[in-house]
Design an enzyme around this catalytic site. Structure first.
Site, PDB file in Angstrom:
ATOM      1  NE  ARG A 115      68.205  -9.201  56.312  1.00 42.67           N
ATOM      2  CZ  ARG A 115      69.293  -9.953  56.469  1.00 42.67           C
ATOM      3  NH1 ARG A 115      70.410  -9.650  55.826  1.00 42.67           N
ATOM      4  NH2 ARG A 115      69.261 -11.012  57.262  1.00 42.67           N
TER       5      ARG A 115
ATOM      6  CD  GLU B 198      71.431  -7.357  58.703  1.00 46.06           C
ATOM      7  OE1 GLU B 198      71.256  -8.574  58.822  1.00 46.06           O
ATOM      8  OE2 GLU B 198      72.435  -6.858  58.157  1.00 46.06           O
TER       9      GLU B 198
ATOM     10  CG  ASP C  73      71.875 -17.966  55.655  1.00 44.81           C
ATOM     11  OD1 ASP C  73      71.052 -18.018  54.716  1.00 44.81           O
ATOM     12  OD2 ASP C  73      72.141 -16.921  56.271  1.00 44.81           O
ATOM     13  CD  GLU C  74      71.986 -16.410  60.112  1.00 45.49           C
ATOM     14  OE1 GLU C  74      72.896 -15.975  60.855  1.00 45.49           O
ATOM     15  OE2 GLU C  74      71.229 -15.661  59.446  1.00 45.49           O
TER      16      GLU C  74
ATOM     17  CE1 TYR D 280      80.124 -12.875  55.892  1.00 50.32           C
ATOM     18  CE2 TYR D 280      78.437 -12.224  57.471  1.00 50.32           C
ATOM     19  CZ  TYR D 280      78.901 -13.092  56.501  1.00 50.32           C
ATOM     20  OH  TYR D 280      78.133 -14.176  56.128  1.00 50.32           O
TER      21      TYR D 280
ATOM     22  CG  ASP E 188      67.092 -11.973  54.597  1.00 48.38           C
ATOM     23  OD1 ASP E 188      66.566 -12.382  55.657  1.00 48.38           O
ATOM     24  OD2 ASP E 188      68.262 -12.209  54.275  1.00 48.38           O
TER      25      ASP E 188
ATOM     26  CG  HIS F 202      67.389 -15.537  56.285  1.00 46.72           C
ATOM     27  ND1 HIS F 202      67.455 -14.478  57.181  1.00 46.72           N
ATOM     28  CD2 HIS F 202      68.449 -16.343  56.567  1.00 46.72           C
ATOM     29  CE1 HIS F 202      68.527 -14.643  57.963  1.00 46.72           C
ATOM     30  NE2 HIS F 202      69.136 -15.764  57.620  1.00 46.72           N
TER      31      HIS F 202
ATOM     32  CD1 TRP G 233      77.585 -18.832  56.075  1.00 44.77           C
ATOM     33  CD2 TRP G 233      77.752 -17.295  57.682  1.00 44.77           C
ATOM     34  NE1 TRP G 233      76.629 -19.129  57.016  1.00 44.77           N
ATOM     35  CE2 TRP G 233      76.706 -18.189  58.018  1.00 44.77           C
ATOM     36  CE3 TRP G 233      78.036 -16.246  58.554  1.00 44.77           C
ATOM     37  CZ2 TRP G 233      75.961 -18.061  59.196  1.00 44.77           C
ATOM     38  CZ3 TRP G 233      77.295 -16.122  59.726  1.00 44.77           C
ATOM     39  CH2 TRP G 233      76.265 -17.021  60.028  1.00 44.77           C
TER      40      TRP G 233
END
Length: 538
Positions: free
Chosen positions: A145, A455, A311-312, A403, A174, A245, A378
């Site tokens: 990021r 980020e 993930d995601e 985190y 990412d 990602h 996580w």
């Protein structure tokens, strides 16, 4: 007794008072400890101005040795009537003992040159015996990021070593950037390593930094980072994200995306935050491409584990893709969730065949997981509990506790406030082993890790601010055998932190002071996303 962080298992006085190191204090490195001796001369020697000549006879010497009666990462530091001794069950144990030796000399031992030439360097007449609770004591740094130049990464390896952390999870790819040179696929660095601009603050912020952002590590940079870490007994675990990602990679090589759903040739490296819907296509072309990526990654990193993200992964494009639907039918899968499991399973088999182990975020549990794979839990404790009960090794890194991009305090002055309030005390009271696991299941908890997502951290000073001093509390959780969370002596930890802030000052760490951010650490007017109340305990 002494202000050590992490707190050691046992510490006792051999006699009252201190002894002093001076220019005649010699250094004897017995077999297997030569690397620790080099580190001591380069760091403590530089800070103190002491030359640490090779050992002669007499008591005024520091002896480094490996002793088989100690645990592999355990150490024993002794200052009594004989020579100073730092002993370890392995070279790693001796190195962790050397870190304690450095702390005992005072904050100025953490500088790069002497600030008071000729000063005495006193060492208390004590014995310290210690060993870590967990074998995996990690820090994840997101350089995708916001890119951190190589010198910054090397500095963070030194900061990890000073806190006895031993796993560096290197988040290299990412949607917003690709940070590692892959020679067979040069557009990953020519195109995917740069974005045209950057969102400043949370993704809802109206602010933009209107200039290109990026950078990458050459393969020689990576070799240097890995070697530098190894000298400090830190393992580097690389992360290459699949299948989500991945917009940066698709922007460089459009054939990797779902070309039957969108015009992937029009994609650019993503310039905002969140979860992109542009994910990898489940094709043989994609698999071969990433196998070639991982072939080069395996040449650069010697770690047992390779992190594949997982993930995601948004599945809207797969739901619309004829190619994805055909693959689901061909493989006899139920749906897109099982398609992701198949994708991860492919690389699990591929890595296993090459003597490595796959690790991924806890979403990789969905749809089933190969026996040798491990999980980074996580989204709370739940993924770790499910993985351990299924016989998988686990690294506990729940977002609600470790985190470090989450804000450290309430109040309007906290810069770019993200997530729940996670104070220094909150981190100190984090317990990595879920209480609902049996003793046998708990053996699958390899350890724990703090995650630094960048980020809203545009430079090293912001990374420092979010990471410290909470990383010191986390390091004690990962290393020391502490009581149950509510029984921990946070007041004693704060007392020891008073000395530790001096060490961080000497190291140039731009930490958050206990009294709150300094004026230049604030970011007035930059929108964050604070969440109120305690985080969900799941």
């Amino acid at each position: 007794m002494v202000d050590l962080i992490p707190a050691p298992a046992r510490c006792s006085w051999n006699a009252a008072g201190y002894t002093s190191l001076d220019s005649d204090t010699a250094l004897e490195a017995r077999p297997g400890t030569e690397g620790v001796a080099r580190w001591l001369r380069a760091t403590v020697g530089a800070a103190t101005g002491l030359p640490f000549p090779e050992a002669g006879e007499g008591a005024n010497r520091l002896v480094l040795s490996i002793e088989p009666d100690l645990p592999p990462e355990g150490y024993r530091l002794v200052n009594d009537d004989g020579p100073y001794r730092v002993q370890g069950g392995s070279a790693a144990g001796v190195f962790w003992g050397a870190q304690t030796f450095r702390q005992l000399l005072g904050p100025d031992a953490f500088r790069r040159a002497p600030v008071r030439p000729g000063q005495d360097w006193d060492l208390p007449r004590i014995t310290v015996e210690d060993s870590p609770r967990f074998r995996w004591r990690g820090l994840m740094l997101d350089v995708a990021r916001h890119f951190m130049p190589k010198e910054g990464v090397l500095r963070y390896l030194d900061l990890m070593a000073a806190h006895k952390l031993n796993v560096f999870h290197f988040h290299l790819t990412d949607d917003q950037g690709w940070r590692i040179e892959i020679r067979r696929h040069p557009r990953l660095t020519e195109v995917a390593s740069w974005r045209a601009r950057t969102k400043f603050g949370h993704r809802a912020s109206p602010l933009w930094e209107e200039k290109p952002h990026g950078g990458y590590y050459t393969q020689d940079d990576i070799r240097e980072i890995v070697a530098y870490a190894a000298e400090r007994h830190i393992t580097v675990v690389p992360e290459i994200d699949v299948p989500g990602h991945s917009q940066a990679a698709i922007a460089a090589y459009p054939e990797l995306g779902n070309t039957d759903v969108i015009d992937t040739s029009a994609l650019t490296v993503w310039d905002t935050w969140g979860i992109s819907s542009n994910v990898l296509a489940p094709t043989d072309t994609t698999l071969r491409f990433y196998e070639e990526v991982f072939e080069e990654v395996l040449e650069l990193f010697s770690s047992e584990f390779i992190h594949v993200g997982g993930d995601e992964c948004r599945k809207e494009q797969w739901s619309e893709s004829v190619t994805a639907k055909t693959r689901i039918t061909e493989l006899g899968l139920a749906d897109e969730d099982e398609l992701q499991s198949w994708f991860i399973g492919h690389f699990d088999k591929w890595l296993t065949a090459r003597g490595r182990r796959l690790i991924g975020w806890d979403e990789i549990l969905e749809g089933g997981l190969a026996p040798g794979a491990a999980v980074s839990s996580w989204r709370g404790y739940g993924g770790g509990v499910a993985a351990a009960r299924a016989g998988h090794d686990v690294v506990m890194c729940p977002e609600q506790y470790v985190y470090l991009d989450h804000r450290q305090a309430p109040g309007e002055h906290e810069p770019v406030p993200i997530g729940f309030v996670r104070t220094l005390e909150d981190v100190y009271r984090f317990e990595p082993v879920p209480s609902q696991l049996s003793e046998e299941e708990a053996r699958h908890v390899l350890g724990t890790q703090a995650n630094v997502w960048t980020e809203v951290m545009e430079d090293t000073a912001r990374v420092d601010y979010q990471t410290f001093p909470r990383l010191a509390a986390f390091a004690e959780v990962a290393w020391s055998r502490l009581p149950a969370p509510q029984e921990r002596d946070f007041a004693d930890f704060e007392r020891r932190m008073a000395a530790h802030y001096g060490r961080l000052d000497a190291l140039g760490v731009a930490y958050r002071p206990p009294t709150g951010p300094r004026p230049w650490q604030r970011r007035p007017g930059v929108l964050g996303r604070p969440l109120e109340g305690p985080p969900p305990n799941r």
